[in-house]
Design a protein around this motif. Structure first.
Motif, PDB file in Angstrom:
ATOM      1  N   PRO A 139      34.072  28.107 -16.626  1.00 11.15           N
ATOM      2  CA  PRO A 139      33.328  27.658 -17.804  1.00 11.15           C
ATOM      3  C   PRO A 139      31.824  27.616 -17.558  1.00 11.15           C
ATOM      4  O   PRO A 139      31.370  27.334 -16.453  1.00 11.15           O
ATOM      5  CB  PRO A 139      33.879  26.249 -18.040  1.00 11.15           C
ATOM      6  CG  PRO A 139      34.367  25.809 -16.697  1.00 11.15           C
ATOM      7  CD  PRO A 139      34.852  27.047 -16.016  1.00 11.15           C
ATOM      8  N   GLU A 140      31.072  27.911 -18.606  1.00 10.18           N
ATOM      9  CA  GLU A 140      29.617  27.765 -18.579  1.00 10.18           C
ATOM     10  C   GLU A 140      29.269  26.639 -19.543  1.00 10.18           C
ATOM     11  O   GLU A 140      29.427  26.789 -20.755  1.00 10.18           O
ATOM     12  CB  GLU A 140      28.916  29.058 -19.008  1.00 10.18           C
ATOM     13  CG  GLU A 140      27.412  28.917 -19.078  1.00 10.18           C
ATOM     14  CD  GLU A 140      26.719  30.159 -19.635  1.00 10.18           C
ATOM     15  OE1 GLU A 140      25.493  30.080 -19.842  1.00 10.18           O
ATOM     16  OE2 GLU A 140      27.381  31.186 -19.866  1.00 10.18           O
TER      17      GLU A 140
ATOM     18  N   VAL B 281      30.744  24.467 -24.444  1.00  8.55           N
ATOM     19  CA  VAL B 281      31.154  25.259 -23.284  1.00  8.55           C
ATOM     20  C   VAL B 281      31.512  26.677 -23.712  1.00  8.55           C
ATOM     21  O   VAL B 281      32.183  26.869 -24.733  1.00  8.55           O
ATOM     22  CB  VAL B 281      32.378  24.602 -22.600  1.00  8.55           C
ATOM     23  CG1 VAL B 281      32.845  25.413 -21.408  1.00  8.55           C
ATOM     24  CG2 VAL B 281      32.058  23.176 -22.178  1.00  8.55           C
ATOM     25  N   VAL B 282      31.079  27.662 -22.938  1.00  8.66           N
ATOM     26  CA  VAL B 282      31.474  29.050 -23.147  1.00  8.66           C
ATOM     27  C   VAL B 282      32.500  29.400 -22.075  1.00  8.66           C
ATOM     28  O   VAL B 282      32.293  29.109 -20.890  1.00  8.66           O
ATOM     29  CB  VAL B 282      30.278  30.023 -23.025  1.00  8.66           C
ATOM     30  CG1 VAL B 282      30.730  31.465 -23.255  1.00  8.66           C
ATOM     31  CG2 VAL B 282      29.182  29.649 -23.994  1.00  8.66           C
TER      32      VAL B 282
ATOM     33  N   LEU C 103      40.802  17.016 -28.057  1.00  7.98           N
ATOM     34  CA  LEU C 103      39.704  17.136 -27.105  1.00  7.98           C
ATOM     35  C   LEU C 103      38.527  17.935 -27.654  1.00  7.98           C
ATOM     36  O   LEU C 103      37.381  17.657 -27.339  1.00  7.98           O
ATOM     37  CB  LEU C 103      40.203  17.783 -25.808  1.00  7.98           C
ATOM     38  CG  LEU C 103      39.169  17.986 -24.714  1.00  7.98           C
ATOM     39  CD1 LEU C 103      38.612  16.647 -24.237  1.00  7.98           C
ATOM     40  CD2 LEU C 103      39.765  18.759 -23.564  1.00  7.98           C
ATOM     41  N   GLY C 104      38.794  18.931 -28.485  1.00  2.83           N
ATOM     42  CA  GLY C 104      37.688  19.741 -28.985  1.00  2.83           C
ATOM     43  C   GLY C 104      38.154  20.862 -29.889  1.00  2.83           C
ATOM     44  O   GLY C 104      39.317  20.935 -30.271  1.00  2.83           O
ATOM     45  N   HIS C 105      37.230  21.761 -30.190  1.00  3.76           N
ATOM     46  CA  HIS C 105      37.498  22.845 -31.136  1.00  3.76           C
ATOM     47  C   HIS C 105      36.505  23.975 -30.904  1.00  3.76           C
ATOM     48  O   HIS C 105      35.491  23.798 -30.227  1.00  3.76           O
ATOM     49  CB  HIS C 105      37.384  22.330 -32.575  1.00  3.76           C
ATOM     50  CG  HIS C 105      36.056  21.663 -32.848  1.00  3.76           C
ATOM     51  ND1 HIS C 105      34.918  22.375 -33.155  1.00  3.76           N
ATOM     52  CD2 HIS C 105      35.694  20.360 -32.811  1.00  3.76           C
ATOM     53  CE1 HIS C 105      33.913  21.527 -33.329  1.00  3.76           C
ATOM     54  NE2 HIS C 105      34.346  20.305 -33.116  1.00  3.76           N
ATOM     55  N   GLY C 106      36.811  25.096 -31.499  1.00  2.28           N
ATOM     56  CA  GLY C 106      35.931  26.240 -31.413  1.00  2.28           C
ATOM     57  C   GLY C 106      34.668  26.047 -32.232  1.00  2.28           C
ATOM     58  O   GLY C 106      34.625  25.253 -33.164  1.00  2.28           O
TER      59      GLY C 106
ATOM     60  N   GLY D 102      34.498  34.394 -23.737  1.00  2.00           N
ATOM     61  CA  GLY D 102      33.645  34.465 -24.918  1.00  2.00           C
ATOM     62  C   GLY D 102      33.896  33.354 -25.916  1.00  2.00           C
ATOM     63  O   GLY D 102      33.047  33.103 -26.774  1.00  2.00           O
ATOM     64  N   ASN D 103      35.054  32.661 -25.828  1.00  2.00           N
ATOM     65  CA  ASN D 103      35.275  31.514 -26.712  1.00  2.00           C
ATOM     66  C   ASN D 103      34.187  30.481 -26.453  1.00  2.00           C
ATOM     67  O   ASN D 103      33.804  30.240 -25.309  1.00  2.00           O
ATOM     68  CB  ASN D 103      36.621  30.839 -26.453  1.00  2.00           C
ATOM     69  CG  ASN D 103      37.815  31.566 -27.022  1.00  2.00           C
ATOM     70  OD1 ASN D 103      38.892  31.511 -26.455  1.00  2.00           O
ATOM     71  ND2 ASN D 103      37.660  32.238 -28.145  1.00  2.00           N
TER      72      ASN D 103
END
Length: 92
Positions: A78-79, A71-72, A22-25, A48-49
């Motif tokens: 989530p932001e 996304v943060v 789905l995603g990554h940092g 903060g991730n």
């Protein structure tokens, strides 16, 4: 998160075509932890991730689509940093 996205795509009949995580940092490197995938560790996301959320469906030898958001992780939820519309647009 990966399982939730995968479930939606499977309910739409496209589960076999969602072959990546789905995603990554996002940080100093383009692809870094934390990973959002079936094979990721069980470590929770922490405030903060910054991660990508990028579900995609790819039909072999035909076409594919991936919708990516940045996304943060915040304590209140989530932001989403990206704000493009998700509705289907027909261009004629």
């Amino acid at each position: 998160m990966d399982a939730a996205a995968r479930e939606v795509i499977e309910q739409g009949g496209q589960g076999e075509h969602f072959g990546h995580g789905l995603g990554h940092g996002v940080g100093l490197e383009v692809h870094e932890g934390p990973r959002l995938s079936r094979t990721a560790s069980e470590a929770p996301l922490v405030e903060g991730n910054v991660v990508t959320v990028e579900p995609g469906v790819y039909l072999p030898d035909a076409l594919g689509v991936r919708i990516e958001d940045l996304v943060v992780v915040r304590s209140g939820g989530p932001e989403v940093l990206t704000g493009l519309p998700k509705e289907l647009s027909v261009i004629s």
